[in-house]
Motif scaffolding. Structure first.
Motif, PDB file in Angstrom:
ATOM      1  N   UNK A 307       0.826  -1.212   0.000  1.00  0.00           N
ATOM      2  CA  UNK A 307       0.000   0.000   0.000  1.00  0.00           C
ATOM      3  C   UNK A 307       0.861   1.264   0.000  1.00  0.00           C
ATOM      4  N   UNK A 308       2.047   1.176   0.608  1.00  0.00           N
ATOM      5  CA  UNK A 308       2.950   2.323   0.665  1.00  0.00           C
ATOM      6  C   UNK A 308       3.838   2.440  -0.582  1.00  0.00           C
ATOM      7  N   UNK A 309       3.677   1.496  -1.493  1.00  0.00           N
ATOM      8  CA  UNK A 309       4.463   1.551  -2.723  1.00  0.00           C
ATOM      9  C   UNK A 309       5.786   0.833  -2.647  1.00  0.00           C
ATOM     10  N   UNK A 310       5.920  -0.092  -1.688  1.00  0.00           N
ATOM     11  CA  UNK A 310       7.133  -0.902  -1.578  1.00  0.00           C
ATOM     12  C   UNK A 310       6.800  -2.324  -2.032  1.00  0.00           C
ATOM     13  N   UNK A 311       7.213  -2.702  -3.239  1.00  0.00           N
ATOM     14  CA  UNK A 311       6.896  -4.048  -3.719  1.00  0.00           C
ATOM     15  C   UNK A 311       7.751  -5.095  -3.001  1.00  0.00           C
ATOM     16  N   UNK A 312       7.110  -6.067  -2.418  1.00  0.00           N
ATOM     17  CA  UNK A 312       7.813  -7.147  -1.732  1.00  0.00           C
ATOM     18  C   UNK A 312       7.339  -8.473  -2.314  1.00  0.00           C
ATOM     19  N   UNK A 313       8.158  -9.492  -2.147  1.00  0.00           N
ATOM     20  CA  UNK A 313       7.838 -10.806  -2.706  1.00  0.00           C
ATOM     21  C   UNK A 313       8.146 -11.902  -1.690  1.00  0.00           C
ATOM     22  N   UNK A 314       7.578 -13.077  -1.958  1.00  0.00           N
ATOM     23  CA  UNK A 314       7.874 -14.267  -1.167  1.00  0.00           C
ATOM     24  C   UNK A 314       8.692 -15.223  -2.023  1.00  0.00           C
ATOM     25  N   UNK A 342       7.515 -19.252   6.597  1.00  0.00           N
ATOM     26  CA  UNK A 342       6.357 -18.543   7.147  1.00  0.00           C
ATOM     27  C   UNK A 342       6.683 -17.111   7.584  1.00  0.00           C
ATOM     28  N   UNK A 343       7.977 -16.758   7.618  1.00  0.00           N
ATOM     29  CA  UNK A 343       8.369 -15.447   8.136  1.00  0.00           C
ATOM     30  C   UNK A 343       9.086 -14.554   7.125  1.00  0.00           C
ATOM     31  N   UNK A 344       9.486 -15.089   5.997  1.00  0.00           N
ATOM     32  CA  UNK A 344      10.374 -14.352   5.104  1.00  0.00           C
ATOM     33  C   UNK A 344       9.634 -13.342   4.235  1.00  0.00           C
ATOM     34  N   UNK A 345      10.351 -12.267   3.906  1.00  0.00           N
ATOM     35  CA  UNK A 345       9.923 -11.261   2.940  1.00  0.00           C
ATOM     36  C   UNK A 345      11.178 -10.815   2.191  1.00  0.00           C
ATOM     37  N   UNK A 346      11.078 -10.683   0.887  1.00  0.00           N
ATOM     38  CA  UNK A 346      12.199 -10.183   0.090  1.00  0.00           C
ATOM     39  C   UNK A 346      11.915  -8.770  -0.382  1.00  0.00           C
TER      40      UNK A 346
END
Length: 373
Positions: A307-314, A342-346
């Motif tokens: 929502x803040x414009x920070x693209x993250x992936x799994x 279950x905890x990771x974000x890239x």
């Protein structure tokens, strides 16, 4: 909300070298030797000099893994150790040739836990696929020691770690040719990416490269002479030409990634809601991904960052051993793998991120974690 940050920005990466890329493509269009044109041999030589190894270009990174298994005489019923915390292809190729993937847990570096690997060696075990995940080398000195103790072959899955180095017997060496064979992917989003599919096999064993070449060309020992059943897997000329242009920039792009990672690490080290992967002294890191472990509601954290414009992936939302395709295998507890999954974000970490964008990402992550419910 910002809209200028991408998880990867290929147009921005290629813009400064667009004239070189266009010229390379134009040269191929002039001679139109689209299969096995001169650019293929040229790129294989250039990459070989970079890695200090023999190189064979193939169709993609998955083909590279499968061909390597076949070249090392892995046959149906053989067991191959492979971490479950990886992309599906690392284990898929084992199953495709009729061998049996034996899933191994990972340690705090996100690479293979060699204590767990040793416990899972049986009389049927014939090889180890060591995955250099996210751009960090597995502990190749200990991998090779373990393999030597049990007479196992070693394949390096270097899809995410081209240019990374590992300290072996006191010397720094680039990953790929440290085991029996190394496998590289040139998928467009990789640190060295083509404009389509592409891959390579690397080795310091010329006989293995020759065998792999035969397998990759329909099992041919000479034109129309087929000594074995092989496959059709070639690095096409256009991709080789493009990769030759990009290879000299790889180390510069890696340095950019490392500089961004340094900012991330400095900002996140003191945040109690974040755990960083361990970066051991035996390995350099080329940061194909920058992956963190977060405490709290991971999905909610991701949603707020988006929502803040920070693209993250799994990478990856499901471990390989949890996939339906491997439901026929015995269930094995992989404690670290399942916890990390279950905890990771890239976070974004491509070379064209600006200083302003990097600091915005950092601040956004810290704000979201501080204000989570």
């Amino acid at each position: 909300m910002r809209k200028d940050i991408q998880i990867i920005d290929l147009p921005a990466l290629h813009a400064p070298i667009l004239d070189e890329l266009n010229e390379a493509v134009a040269q191929v269009m002039d001679h139109q030797q689209f299969i096995n044109g001169p650019e293929v041999a040229s790129f294989e030589k250039e990459l070989g000099q970079y890695l200090n190894a023999e190189v064979l270009g193939v169709g993609n990174g998955t083909d590279a893994l499968e061909i390597a298994l076949l070249a090392l005489d892995i046959v149906p019923g053989d067991e191959v150790l492979v971490p479950s915390f990886s992309y599906f292809a690392s284990a898929e190729v084992i199953q495709r040739i009729g061998a049996i993937p034996v899933f191994v847990d990972v340690d705090a570096t996100f690479t293979m836990d060699l204590v767990d690997a040793k416990q899972k060696i049986s009389s049927k075990t014939k090889a180890i696929i060591a995955v250099h995940l996210f751009g960090l080398s597995a502990n190749m000195e200990e991998v090779m020691q373990l393999a030597a103790s049990y007479h196992l072959k070693v394949i390096e899955d270097t899809a995410q770690a081209i240019g990374a180095e590992c300290k072996v017997k006191g010397s720094w060496k680039k990953v790929g040719p440290l085991g029996d064979m190394g496998c590289i992917s040139f998928f467009p989003s990789k640190n060295l990416g083509a404009f389509g599919d592409g891959g390579a096999i690397v080795s310091n064993n010329q006989e293995l490269i020759a065998k792999a070449k035969m397998i990759a060309q329909h099992g041919q020992s000479a034109k129309y002479v087929h000594d074995t059943i092989g496959m059709n897997s070639r690095l096409d000329t256009l991709q080789a030409a493009i990769l030759s242009v990009k290879l000299p920039y790889l180390d510069h792009w890696t340095q950019k990634r490392q500089a961004i990672a340094s900012v991330y690490k400095k900002a996140f080290t003191s945040c109690e809601a974040i755990t960083l992967g361990v970066e051991p002294s035996y390995s350099s890191h080329v940061y194909h991904q920058f992956t963190i472990l977060v405490r709290g509601n991971r999905n909610q954290i991701m949603e707020r960052l988006q929502e803040m414009g920070v693209p993250v992936r799994l990478y990856y939302p499901m471990a390989i051993h949890q996939q339906k395709a491997f439901s026929h295998l015995p269930k094995v507890p992989l404690v670290q793998t399942e916890r990390f999954q279950s905890q990771m974000i890239s976070l974004p970490i491509h070379p064209t991120l600006s200083e302003d964008q990097v600091h915005y990402i950092v601040n956004s992550v810290l704000v979201v974690l501080k204000n989570q419910n």
